[in-house]
Design a protein around this motif. Structure first.
Motif, PDB file in Angstrom:
ATOM      1  N   GLY A  21       0.892  -1.101   0.025  1.00  0.00           N
ATOM      2  CA  GLY A  21       0.078  -0.084  -0.152  1.00  0.00           C
ATOM      3  C   GLY A  21       0.881   1.097  -0.174  1.00  0.00           C
ATOM      4  O   GLY A  21       0.461   2.144  -0.606  1.00  0.00           O
ATOM      5  N   ASP A  22       2.007   1.384   0.743  1.00  0.00           N
ATOM      6  CA  ASP A  22       2.828   2.383   0.742  1.00  0.00           C
ATOM      7  C   ASP A  22       3.524   2.666  -0.456  1.00  0.00           C
ATOM      8  O   ASP A  22       3.633   3.883  -1.088  1.00  0.00           O
ATOM      9  N   LEU A  23       3.672   1.573  -1.094  1.00  0.00           N
ATOM     10  CA  LEU A  23       4.576   1.669  -2.478  1.00  0.00           C
ATOM     11  C   LEU A  23       3.465   2.236  -3.445  1.00  0.00           C
ATOM     12  O   LEU A  23       3.989   3.155  -4.207  1.00  0.00           O
ATOM     13  N   LEU A  24       2.459   1.705  -3.546  1.00  0.00           N
ATOM     14  CA  LEU A  24       1.339   2.267  -4.593  1.00  0.00           C
ATOM     15  C   LEU A  24       1.141   3.924  -4.163  1.00  0.00           C
ATOM     16  O   LEU A  24       1.076   4.519  -5.182  1.00  0.00           O
ATOM     17  N   ASN A  25       0.823   4.240  -3.042  1.00  0.00           N
ATOM     18  CA  ASN A  25       0.674   5.413  -2.590  1.00  0.00           C
ATOM     19  C   ASN A  25       1.643   6.399  -3.165  1.00  0.00           C
ATOM     20  O   ASN A  25       1.525   7.678  -3.560  1.00  0.00           O
ATOM     21  N   GLN A  26       3.135   5.889  -2.812  1.00  0.00           N
ATOM     22  CA  GLN A  26       4.111   6.572  -3.281  1.00  0.00           C
ATOM     23  C   GLN A  26       4.250   7.102  -4.713  1.00  0.00           C
ATOM     24  O   GLN A  26       4.270   8.193  -5.260  1.00  0.00           O
ATOM     25  N   TYR A  27       3.929   6.042  -5.589  1.00  0.00           N
ATOM     26  CA  TYR A  27       3.869   6.338  -6.834  1.00  0.00           C
ATOM     27  C   TYR A  27       2.587   7.080  -7.345  1.00  0.00           C
ATOM     28  O   TYR A  27       2.671   7.946  -8.262  1.00  0.00           O
ATOM     29  N   ALA A  28       1.336   7.147  -6.965  1.00  0.00           N
ATOM     30  CA  ALA A  28       0.300   7.845  -6.659  1.00  0.00           C
ATOM     31  C   ALA A  28       0.737   9.207  -6.656  1.00  0.00           C
ATOM     32  O   ALA A  28       0.249  10.208  -7.272  1.00  0.00           O
ATOM     33  N   ARG A  29       1.129   9.632  -5.567  1.00  0.00           N
ATOM     34  CA  ARG A  29       1.660  11.157  -5.293  1.00  0.00           C
ATOM     35  C   ARG A  29       2.490  11.676  -6.405  1.00  0.00           C
ATOM     36  O   ARG A  29       2.497  12.877  -6.585  1.00  0.00           O
ATOM     37  N   GLU A  30       3.364  10.757  -7.023  1.00  0.00           N
ATOM     38  CA  GLU A  30       4.251  11.179  -8.157  1.00  0.00           C
ATOM     39  C   GLU A  30       3.396  11.357  -9.468  1.00  0.00           C
ATOM     40  O   GLU A  30       3.865  11.662 -10.658  1.00  0.00           O
ATOM     41  N   GLY A  31       2.262  11.156  -9.443  1.00  0.00           N
ATOM     42  CA  GLY A  31       1.111  11.187 -10.675  1.00  0.00           C
ATOM     43  C   GLY A  31       0.931   9.811 -11.456  1.00  0.00           C
ATOM     44  O   GLY A  31       0.383   9.742 -12.464  1.00  0.00           O
ATOM     45  N   TRP A  32       1.533   8.773 -11.047  1.00  0.00           N
ATOM     46  CA  TRP A  32       1.355   7.569 -11.694  1.00  0.00           C
ATOM     47  C   TRP A  32      -0.057   6.901 -11.452  1.00  0.00           C
ATOM     48  O   TRP A  32      -0.476   6.899 -10.173  1.00  0.00           O
ATOM     49  N   GLU A  33      -0.557   6.165 -12.271  1.00  0.00           N
ATOM     50  CA  GLU A  33      -1.877   5.461 -12.196  1.00  0.00           C
ATOM     51  C   GLU A  33      -1.517   4.064 -12.245  1.00  0.00           C
ATOM     52  O   GLU A  33      -0.594   3.638 -13.328  1.00  0.00           O
ATOM     53  N   VAL A  34      -2.119   3.124 -11.622  1.00  0.00           N
ATOM     54  CA  VAL A  34      -1.893   1.872 -11.984  1.00  0.00           C
ATOM     55  C   VAL A  34      -2.688   1.264 -13.049  1.00  0.00           C
ATOM     56  O   VAL A  34      -3.860   1.624 -13.061  1.00  0.00           O
ATOM     57  N   LYS A  35      -1.969   0.570 -14.093  1.00  0.00           N
ATOM     58  CA  LYS A  35      -2.703   0.142 -15.174  1.00  0.00           C
ATOM     59  C   LYS A  35      -2.688  -1.354 -15.003  1.00  0.00           C
ATOM     60  O   LYS A  35      -3.858  -1.864 -15.691  1.00  0.00           O
ATOM     61  N   HIS A  36      -2.081  -2.043 -14.377  1.00  0.00           N
ATOM     62  CA  HIS A  36      -2.121  -3.549 -14.343  1.00  0.00           C
ATOM     63  C   HIS A  36      -1.155  -4.079 -13.318  1.00  0.00           C
ATOM     64  O   HIS A  36      -0.142  -3.664 -13.117  1.00  0.00           O
ATOM     65  N   ILE A  37      -1.793  -5.166 -12.493  1.00  0.00           N
ATOM     66  CA  ILE A  37      -1.114  -5.797 -11.413  1.00  0.00           C
ATOM     67  C   ILE A  37      -1.187  -7.283 -11.712  1.00  0.00           C
ATOM     68  O   ILE A  37      -2.150  -7.833 -11.828  1.00  0.00           O
ATOM     69  N   GLY A  38       0.134  -7.480 -11.987  1.00  0.00           N
ATOM     70  CA  GLY A  38       0.132  -9.197 -12.272  1.00  0.00           C
ATOM     71  C   GLY A  38      -0.385 -10.175 -11.371  1.00  0.00           C
ATOM     72  O   GLY A  38      -0.270 -10.040 -10.148  1.00  0.00           O
ATOM     73  N   HIS A  39      -1.053 -11.349 -11.908  1.00  0.00           N
ATOM     74  CA  HIS A  39      -1.622 -12.263 -11.187  1.00  0.00           C
ATOM     75  C   HIS A  39      -0.737 -13.288 -10.735  1.00  0.00           C
ATOM     76  O   HIS A  39      -0.702 -14.101  -9.703  1.00  0.00           O
ATOM     77  N   ASN A  40       0.104 -13.595 -11.871  1.00  0.00           N
ATOM     78  CA  ASN A  40       0.765 -14.883 -11.754  1.00  0.00           C
ATOM     79  C   ASN A  40       2.553 -14.358 -11.659  1.00  0.00           C
ATOM     80  O   ASN A  40       3.221 -15.180 -11.637  1.00  0.00           O
TER      81      ASN A  40
END
Length: 52
Positions: A21-40
């Protein structure tokens, strides 16, 4: 135009969910949006506007 970033997070064994969660929030603050999270695989693909 868009730019992309692909990461393979190293989270360890303790507090994995909190670190993730911290990692995703850090990138979100930099303007990045998650497009895909790998399942395998542990890859995360982010996207943002290049001319922001």
């Amino acid at each position: 135009m868009k730019e992309y970033k692909v990461i393979q997070p190293k989270l360890g064994f303790k507090n994995r969910i909190q670190k993730y969660g911290d990692l995703l929030n850090q990138y979100a603050r930099e303007g990045w949006e998650v497009k895909h999270i790998g399942h395998n695989s542990p890859l995360v693909i982010f996207e943002r506007d290049k001319n922001r």
